[in-house]
Scaffold this motif. Structure first.
Motif, PDB file in Angstrom:
ATOM      1  N   GLN A 270       2.781  17.987   7.272  1.00  0.00           N
ATOM      2  CA  GLN A 270       2.277  18.964   6.294  1.00  0.00           C
ATOM      3  C   GLN A 270       0.903  19.480   6.704  1.00  0.00           C
ATOM      4  O   GLN A 270       0.608  20.670   6.552  1.00  0.00           O
ATOM      5  CB  GLN A 270       2.210  18.334   4.911  1.00  0.00           C
ATOM      6  CG  GLN A 270       3.572  18.032   4.319  1.00  0.00           C
ATOM      7  CD  GLN A 270       3.476  17.210   3.053  1.00  0.00           C
ATOM      8  OE1 GLN A 270       2.402  16.751   2.664  1.00  0.00           O
ATOM      9  NE2 GLN A 270       4.617  17.001   2.404  1.00  0.00           N
ATOM     10  N   ALA A 271       0.058  18.595   7.228  1.00  0.00           N
ATOM     11  CA  ALA A 271      -1.277  19.016   7.663  1.00  0.00           C
ATOM     12  C   ALA A 271      -1.166  19.990   8.837  1.00  0.00           C
ATOM     13  O   ALA A 271      -1.895  20.987   8.891  1.00  0.00           O
ATOM     14  CB  ALA A 271      -2.109  17.804   8.059  1.00  0.00           C
ATOM     15  N   ASP A 272      -0.267  19.727   9.766  1.00  0.00           N
ATOM     16  CA  ASP A 272      -0.061  20.642  10.893  1.00  0.00           C
ATOM     17  C   ASP A 272       0.428  22.002  10.405  1.00  0.00           C
ATOM     18  O   ASP A 272      -0.001  23.049  10.912  1.00  0.00           O
ATOM     19  CB  ASP A 272       0.948  20.062  11.877  1.00  0.00           C
ATOM     20  CG  ASP A 272       0.368  18.962  12.734  1.00  0.00           C
ATOM     21  OD1 ASP A 272      -0.874  18.854  12.802  1.00  0.00           O
ATOM     22  OD2 ASP A 272       1.161  18.205  13.343  1.00  0.00           O
ATOM     23  N   LEU A 273       1.314  22.013   9.435  1.00  0.00           N
ATOM     24  CA  LEU A 273       1.829  23.267   8.900  1.00  0.00           C
ATOM     25  C   LEU A 273       0.711  24.066   8.231  1.00  0.00           C
ATOM     26  O   LEU A 273       0.594  25.285   8.440  1.00  0.00           O
ATOM     27  CB  LEU A 273       2.958  22.994   7.906  1.00  0.00           C
ATOM     28  CG  LEU A 273       3.580  24.215   7.248  1.00  0.00           C
ATOM     29  CD1 LEU A 273       4.248  25.095   8.300  1.00  0.00           C
ATOM     30  CD2 LEU A 273       4.571  23.798   6.180  1.00  0.00           C
ATOM     31  N   ARG A 274      -0.130  23.396   7.442  1.00  0.00           N
ATOM     32  CA  ARG A 274      -1.247  24.101   6.797  1.00  0.00           C
ATOM     33  C   ARG A 274      -2.212  24.676   7.830  1.00  0.00           C
ATOM     34  O   ARG A 274      -2.691  25.808   7.685  1.00  0.00           O
ATOM     35  CB  ARG A 274      -1.990  23.151   5.850  1.00  0.00           C
ATOM     36  CG  ARG A 274      -1.265  22.896   4.550  1.00  0.00           C
ATOM     37  CD  ARG A 274      -2.164  22.201   3.552  1.00  0.00           C
ATOM     38  NE  ARG A 274      -2.664  20.933   4.038  1.00  0.00           N
ATOM     39  CZ  ARG A 274      -2.098  19.746   3.830  1.00  0.00           C
ATOM     40  NH1 ARG A 274      -0.975  19.684   3.143  1.00  0.00           N
ATOM     41  NH2 ARG A 274      -2.645  18.641   4.289  1.00  0.00           N
ATOM     42  N   GLU A 275      -2.494  23.908   8.875  1.00  0.00           N
ATOM     43  CA  GLU A 275      -3.390  24.396   9.928  1.00  0.00           C
ATOM     44  C   GLU A 275      -2.792  25.607  10.633  1.00  0.00           C
ATOM     45  O   GLU A 275      -3.483  26.597  10.890  1.00  0.00           O
ATOM     46  CB  GLU A 275      -3.652  23.285  10.943  1.00  0.00           C
ATOM     47  CG  GLU A 275      -4.616  23.680  12.031  1.00  0.00           C
ATOM     48  CD  GLU A 275      -4.851  22.562  13.020  1.00  0.00           C
ATOM     49  OE1 GLU A 275      -5.618  22.812  13.957  1.00  0.00           O
ATOM     50  OE2 GLU A 275      -4.285  21.471  12.861  1.00  0.00           O
TER      51      GLU A 275
ATOM     52  N   SER B 146       0.809  -1.221   0.000  1.00  0.00           N
ATOM     53  CA  SER B 146       0.000   0.000   0.000  1.00  0.00           C
ATOM     54  C   SER B 146       0.839   1.266   0.000  1.00  0.00           C
ATOM     55  O   SER B 146       0.382   2.310  -0.430  1.00  0.00           O
ATOM     56  CB  SER B 146      -0.929   0.012   1.212  1.00  0.00           C
ATOM     57  OG  SER B 146      -0.184   0.214   2.398  1.00  0.00           O
ATOM     58  N   GLY B 147       2.050   1.200   0.490  1.00  0.00           N
ATOM     59  CA  GLY B 147       2.874   2.394   0.550  1.00  0.00           C
ATOM     60  C   GLY B 147       2.554   3.267   1.745  1.00  0.00           C
ATOM     61  O   GLY B 147       3.090   4.359   1.875  1.00  0.00           O
ATOM     62  N   ALA B 148       1.664   2.830   2.602  1.00  0.00           N
ATOM     63  CA  ALA B 148       1.295   3.609   3.782  1.00  0.00           C
ATOM     64  C   ALA B 148       2.297   3.316   4.894  1.00  0.00           C
ATOM     65  O   ALA B 148       1.978   2.694   5.882  1.00  0.00           O
ATOM     66  CB  ALA B 148      -0.120   3.273   4.227  1.00  0.00           C
ATOM     67  N   THR B 149       3.509   3.760   4.697  1.00  0.00           N
ATOM     68  CA  THR B 149       4.543   3.492   5.685  1.00  0.00           C
ATOM     69  C   THR B 149       4.529   4.554   6.766  1.00  0.00           C
ATOM     70  O   THR B 149       3.912   5.616   6.627  1.00  0.00           O
ATOM     71  CB  THR B 149       5.934   3.453   5.033  1.00  0.00           C
ATOM     72  OG1 THR B 149       6.202   4.739   4.466  1.00  0.00           O
ATOM     73  CG2 THR B 149       6.010   2.387   3.961  1.00  0.00           C
ATOM     74  N   TYR B 150       5.211   4.285   7.830  1.00  0.00           N
ATOM     75  CA  TYR B 150       5.262   5.187   8.976  1.00  0.00           C
ATOM     76  C   TYR B 150       5.818   6.554   8.579  1.00  0.00           C
ATOM     77  O   TYR B 150       5.272   7.588   8.938  1.00  0.00           O
ATOM     78  CB  TYR B 150       6.125   4.552  10.067  1.00  0.00           C
ATOM     79  CG  TYR B 150       6.349   5.436  11.258  1.00  0.00           C
ATOM     80  CD1 TYR B 150       5.359   5.618  12.212  1.00  0.00           C
ATOM     81  CD2 TYR B 150       7.557   6.095  11.437  1.00  0.00           C
ATOM     82  CE1 TYR B 150       5.559   6.430  13.307  1.00  0.00           C
ATOM     83  CE2 TYR B 150       7.767   6.908  12.526  1.00  0.00           C
ATOM     84  CZ  TYR B 150       6.765   7.073  13.467  1.00  0.00           C
ATOM     85  OH  TYR B 150       6.975   7.882  14.539  1.00  0.00           O
ATOM     86  N   THR B 151       6.893   6.571   7.813  1.00  0.00           N
ATOM     87  CA  THR B 151       7.510   7.848   7.445  1.00  0.00           C
ATOM     88  C   THR B 151       6.596   8.669   6.543  1.00  0.00           C
ATOM     89  O   THR B 151       6.545   9.889   6.662  1.00  0.00           O
ATOM     90  CB  THR B 151       8.865   7.621   6.756  1.00  0.00           C
ATOM     91  OG1 THR B 151       8.691   6.715   5.664  1.00  0.00           O
ATOM     92  CG2 THR B 151       9.866   7.028   7.730  1.00  0.00           C
ATOM     93  N   GLU B 152       5.879   8.004   5.650  1.00  0.00           N
ATOM     94  CA  GLU B 152       4.949   8.736   4.787  1.00  0.00           C
ATOM     95  C   GLU B 152       3.807   9.338   5.602  1.00  0.00           C
ATOM     96  O   GLU B 152       3.388  10.468   5.357  1.00  0.00           O
ATOM     97  CB  GLU B 152       4.404   7.819   3.701  1.00  0.00           C
ATOM     98  CG  GLU B 152       5.446   7.424   2.675  1.00  0.00           C
ATOM     99  CD  GLU B 152       4.940   6.379   1.707  1.00  0.00           C
ATOM    100  OE1 GLU B 152       3.854   5.813   1.943  1.00  0.00           O
ATOM    101  OE2 GLU B 152       5.637   6.136   0.715  1.00  0.00           O
ATOM    102  N   LYS B 153       3.318   8.581   6.576  1.00  0.00           N
ATOM    103  CA  LYS B 153       2.249   9.105   7.428  1.00  0.00           C
ATOM    104  C   LYS B 153       2.751  10.276   8.253  1.00  0.00           C
ATOM    105  O   LYS B 153       2.043  11.274   8.421  1.00  0.00           O
ATOM    106  CB  LYS B 153       1.721   8.005   8.350  1.00  0.00           C
ATOM    107  CG  LYS B 153       0.896   6.975   7.630  1.00  0.00           C
ATOM    108  CD  LYS B 153       0.400   5.917   8.581  1.00  0.00           C
ATOM    109  CE  LYS B 153      -0.397   4.859   7.851  1.00  0.00           C
ATOM    110  NZ  LYS B 153      -0.862   3.799   8.749  1.00  0.00           N
ATOM    111  N   LYS B 154       3.968  10.180   8.787  1.00  0.00           N
ATOM    112  CA  LYS B 154       4.531  11.284   9.569  1.00  0.00           C
ATOM    113  C   LYS B 154       4.697  12.528   8.703  1.00  0.00           C
ATOM    114  O   LYS B 154       4.409  13.642   9.144  1.00  0.00           O
ATOM    115  CB  LYS B 154       5.879  10.885  10.162  1.00  0.00           C
ATOM    116  CG  LYS B 154       5.815   9.894  11.289  1.00  0.00           C
ATOM    117  CD  LYS B 154       5.175  10.466  12.514  1.00  0.00           C
ATOM    118  CE  LYS B 154       6.164  11.282  13.288  1.00  0.00           C
ATOM    119  NZ  LYS B 154       5.644  11.779  14.545  1.00  0.00           N
TER     120      LYS B 154
END
Length: 99
Positions: free
Chosen positions: A72-77, A59-67
């Motif tokens: 990025q979401a925190d920065l946008r917020e 799936s590519g949903a690795t820990y580093t990708e999620k982090k």
């Protein structure tokens, strides 16, 4: 007959294994890791976890990708909140020098 003979006798008398134990006949590091690996393989196949692990790996949903995504979401917020505060400050009337 000096010190060398005494040292050799001392080396022979030292027994690292108790009398009821014998030293291992063949020591191989792979033998230490094989049973846990086999147990894990049997567990994966028996419970169906192997399929889930394979799907997760693909799936590519690795820990580093999620982090990275959450960062990025925190920065946008943060940027939205900062822009809202700055806009609110810009709308406030400024005090005049005469008042």
């Amino acid at each position: 007959m000096g010190v060398a003979v005494e040292l050799e006798e001392c080396r022979r008398s030292v027994n690292f294994f108790p009398s009821h134990c014998s030293p291992p006949a063949a020591y191989h590091p792979a033998l230490l890791f094989s049973p846990p690996h086999q147990d894990w393989s049997e567990y994966k196949e028996g419970t169906g976890v192997a399929v889930e692990l394979e799907e997760y790996r693909r799936s590519g949903a690795t820990y580093t990708e999620k982090k990275a995504f959450l960062g990025q979401a925190d920065l946008r917020e943060y940027e939205r909140e900062r822009d809202a505060k700055l806009a609110a400050l810009a709308r406030r009337p400024r005090p005049t020098a005469g008042d």
